[in-house]
Design a protein around this motif. Structure first.
Motif, PDB file in Angstrom:
ATOM      1  N   ILE A 266      17.366   4.493  47.656  1.00 28.30           N
ATOM      2  CA  ILE A 266      16.942   4.935  48.984  1.00 28.30           C
ATOM      3  C   ILE A 266      16.123   3.821  49.622  1.00 28.30           C
ATOM      4  O   ILE A 266      15.010   3.522  49.192  1.00 28.30           O
ATOM      5  N   ASP A 267      16.703   3.198  50.643  1.00 28.73           N
ATOM      6  CA  ASP A 267      16.002   2.126  51.347  1.00 28.73           C
ATOM      7  C   ASP A 267      15.040   2.750  52.351  1.00 28.73           C
ATOM      8  O   ASP A 267      15.459   3.408  53.305  1.00 28.73           O
ATOM      9  N   CYS A 268      13.751   2.555  52.100  1.00 28.35           N
ATOM     10  CA  CYS A 268      12.740   3.211  52.945  1.00 28.35           C
ATOM     11  C   CYS A 268      11.559   2.266  53.129  1.00 28.35           C
ATOM     12  O   CYS A 268      10.511   2.450  52.499  1.00 28.35           O
ATOM     13  N   PRO A 269      11.710   1.234  53.958  1.00 32.90           N
ATOM     14  CA  PRO A 269      10.620   0.276  54.155  1.00 32.90           C
ATOM     15  C   PRO A 269       9.343   0.956  54.634  1.00 32.90           C
ATOM     16  O   PRO A 269       9.373   1.754  55.572  1.00 32.90           O
ATOM     17  N   VAL A 270       8.254   0.653  53.960  1.00 33.52           N
ATOM     18  CA  VAL A 270       6.943   1.172  54.361  1.00 33.52           C
ATOM     19  C   VAL A 270       6.063  -0.041  54.627  1.00 33.52           C
ATOM     20  O   VAL A 270       5.657  -0.739  53.701  1.00 33.52           O
TER      21      VAL A 270
ATOM     22  N   ILE B 135      14.471  10.272  53.507  1.00 30.16           N
ATOM     23  CA  ILE B 135      15.444  10.666  52.490  1.00 30.16           C
ATOM     24  C   ILE B 135      16.632  11.369  53.138  1.00 30.16           C
ATOM     25  O   ILE B 135      17.792  11.113  52.802  1.00 30.16           O
ATOM     26  N   LYS B 136      16.359  12.231  54.089  1.00 29.70           N
ATOM     27  CA  LYS B 136      17.415  13.006  54.731  1.00 29.70           C
ATOM     28  C   LYS B 136      18.410  12.145  55.502  1.00 29.70           C
ATOM     29  O   LYS B 136      19.542  12.571  55.756  1.00 29.70           O
ATOM     30  N   LYS B 137      17.993  10.928  55.873  1.00 33.50           N
ATOM     31  CA  LYS B 137      18.900  10.084  56.657  1.00 33.50           C
ATOM     32  C   LYS B 137      20.164   9.727  55.884  1.00 33.50           C
ATOM     33  O   LYS B 137      21.153   9.280  56.481  1.00 33.50           O
TER      34      LYS B 137
ATOM     35  N   TYR C 293      22.347  15.455  48.161  1.00 29.85           N
ATOM     36  CA  TYR C 293      22.412  16.726  47.443  1.00 29.85           C
ATOM     37  C   TYR C 293      23.284  16.620  46.190  1.00 29.85           C
ATOM     38  O   TYR C 293      23.225  17.498  45.323  1.00 29.85           O
ATOM     39  N   GLU C 294      24.066  15.573  46.097  1.00 31.39           N
ATOM     40  CA  GLU C 294      24.892  15.325  44.915  1.00 31.39           C
ATOM     41  C   GLU C 294      24.234  14.333  43.960  1.00 31.39           C
ATOM     42  O   GLU C 294      24.674  14.178  42.816  1.00 31.39           O
ATOM     43  N   ALA C 295      23.193  13.675  44.396  1.00 32.53           N
ATOM     44  CA  ALA C 295      22.576  12.600  43.615  1.00 32.53           C
ATOM     45  C   ALA C 295      21.871  13.149  42.376  1.00 32.53           C
ATOM     46  O   ALA C 295      21.251  14.212  42.408  1.00 32.53           O
TER      47      ALA C 295
END
Length: 231
Positions: free
Chosen positions: A86-90, A102-104, A110-112
């Motif tokens: 999950i690419d989520c730059p902070v 995460i929802k993006k 939901y399968e992960a």
């Protein structure tokens, strides 16, 4: 064709740790150069130094499972089908991974079987460990609760910082993030927490499977090396 990559950091004498924790040492007990028959070493390490996996007992205490509890923490729970990076730059200090980040990724989450977060913090580790180890990105309490409640296939979460939780906030709210993921009393499975992993080998790759073979230490965590099968 697939191959395998490691995402755990090497352990070495004097390596960086969370501020205030004991620094790992590796001491040569026997030395061939000094006349011994072999080289032998002793490792002294805090179980949350370097890449590691938390056991529920870490924050739950009491009768919560320690890492050597193979019934409560079976080896199958350390094998992750369809892990996702999950690419989520902070970018801000003490910033949070949010539910929306995460929802993006849509219905695929939901399968992960596992979510491994890339907050883009990991490049600091080799350059300035003090910067890497202070005011780092973490999972928001709301996102932790949401993962546990909504993503029933998730066996593990991993983060490229020293902790999945903002420690200062955790001290004020009862460590909601860790407890949301680890609590064995909840109706769904306990989620493994893997901290201080290196996402670099996974970036831009298709992840097929991930797994960790935990050292069954009678304690609150284990040093680990998450390995992934990638295309």
């Amino acid at each position: 064709m697939s191959t395998y990559v490691e995402t755990g950091y090497p352990i070495y004498d004097g390596m960086g740790v969370y501020p205030g924790l004991p620094v790992p040492t590796i001491t040569n007990r026997e030395k061939i150069d000094e006349g011994d028959s072999w080289n032998g070493s002793v490792l002294d390490i805090y179980l949350h130094a370097g890449t590691h996996c938390d056991a529920p007992w870490h924050f739950m205490g009491g009768d919560a499972p320690m890492m050597d509890d193979t019934v409560a923490l079976p080896i199958a729970s350390f094998i992750f089908e369809h892990p996702m990076l999950i690419d989520c730059p902070v970018t801000e200090k003490n910033g949070y991974i949010t539910i929306d980040m995460i929802k993006k990724y849509g219905d695929e989450i939901y399968e992960a079987g596992a979510l491994f977060f890339n907050t883009h913090t990991w490049p600091k580790r080799a350059v300035n460990f003090t910067d890497y180890g202070t005011d780092f990105a973490a999972l928001s309490p709301e996102a932790a609760e949401w993962i546990r409640a909504e993503l029933s296939n998730i066996k593990a979460v991993g983060i490229d910082t020293l902790s999945i939780e903002n420690i200062a906030q955790g001290r004020t709210n009862g460590f909601r993030v860790h407890k949301a993921l680890l609590d064995p009393e909840r109706s769904s499975h306990t989620i493994r927490i893997i901290e201080d992993y290196n996402p670099e080998p996974l970036i831009g790759k298709k992840l097929i499977k991930g797994f960790v073979a935990p050292l069954r230490i009678h304690g609150d965590a284990t040093i680990c090396n998450p390995i992934f099968e990638i295309e």
